[in-house]
Design a protein around this motif. Sequence first.
Motif: not given
Length: 402
Positions: A282, A315, A351
């Motif tokens: 991240y 990400v 996600r």
Amino acid sequence: MKVKTISLAVILSLVSLNSYAKEFVLTDNENAISKGDWSLTNQDLGVKNSTFKIQNNVLKGGKQEGSQVITISSGNFTIKVSPTRGMGILSVEGDGVRMGWDSPVDEVVNPSNITLESRGGLGWLDGFNEMMVRCGFEWTGHPVTADGMIYTLHGRAGNTPVSKLVIDIEDKAPYTITVKGLIKENTFKKSHLETWATLSYVPGQKSFTVHDIVTNKGDYVRDYQIIYHSNYGTPILEEGAQFIAPVKEISPFNDYAVEGLQDWQMYLGPTKDFDEMVFNVYPYADEQGMTKVMLANKAGDMGAGIEFNINQLPVLSLWKNTDTLKQGYVTGLEPGTSFAYPVTIEREQKRVRQLEPGQSAEFSLTYHLFTDKKSVDDFSHKIQAIQGDRLTTVIEEPMAYE
């Protein structure tokens, strides 16, 4: 996250509002256009204060029979793109330094010669050799069988020939060259995603921008994912090379990657029996959401950088495959909406994003090639400015298991 809604009419109007001296349609399935071998230079357009050449070649023989490669060159900088392989970027070179890698796959494999379901869903690897390949958009990540189907490795976009291919050149300096391809992931009762995949390049520069717009053309809500699998080998990747990024949190993808946590920023030279080592990252970003990452060689006088927005791509997967040169000595800096776990895990961990009918999502990334110490140092300082005094959290256990 709120997804921006853009209708097809708006997209087309935005394209038409840009003032281009010339637009060249090389492929259009709706109008039976396929121009094949084709080339254009600045001289052909009467441009005297900029030098460039754009060339499309249809390859012959072997598994690459029928594959197209577009080469954009200006001075000593060259970009190669394959519209047959989902607008993947094959390689970039400038000042004798390459962004790309040496895969055992040494042809621009036509997707007609690939079965994605082979090897338990790993058939994607039969064509994998690009500097940048789009993993998505319907799904991405490692293969898994679920919902009565095989979700093959990294989705379908990278093995989908474009249905339309357009080259635009601005009518005045800096004469930006834009290559646009339409990727259709349309399946009865399943996906109806269409993506305009775009690469823009200003002649004379050692950077370019990728800008994609993916639209749900169907009447039902659909999932989407994307990983921009950006890959680098020699000469930038070498023993002592470094991954430089403003990292908020990093964790191992699996138990094997736990072994590499102590040296996650550093690279080995070619190492026999080195398996794939992946880290989930991240990144930090600035107030506008922009972040920067880079691979730099040991001396710090060659590098490859990527800029992107974490609101679009939150990400990054750091993939180390420092195996032997013949096996594929390569690392991947991979911004994405998701990590590389199977779609089932990414859904569980929230996600996987969705598009309402008619909605679109946009993604922009700028790639840089650095061929001297000053440019590497300058980009590194910008990365350090984003990190500031913020700490990096190192998680010692994988967030999920396949």
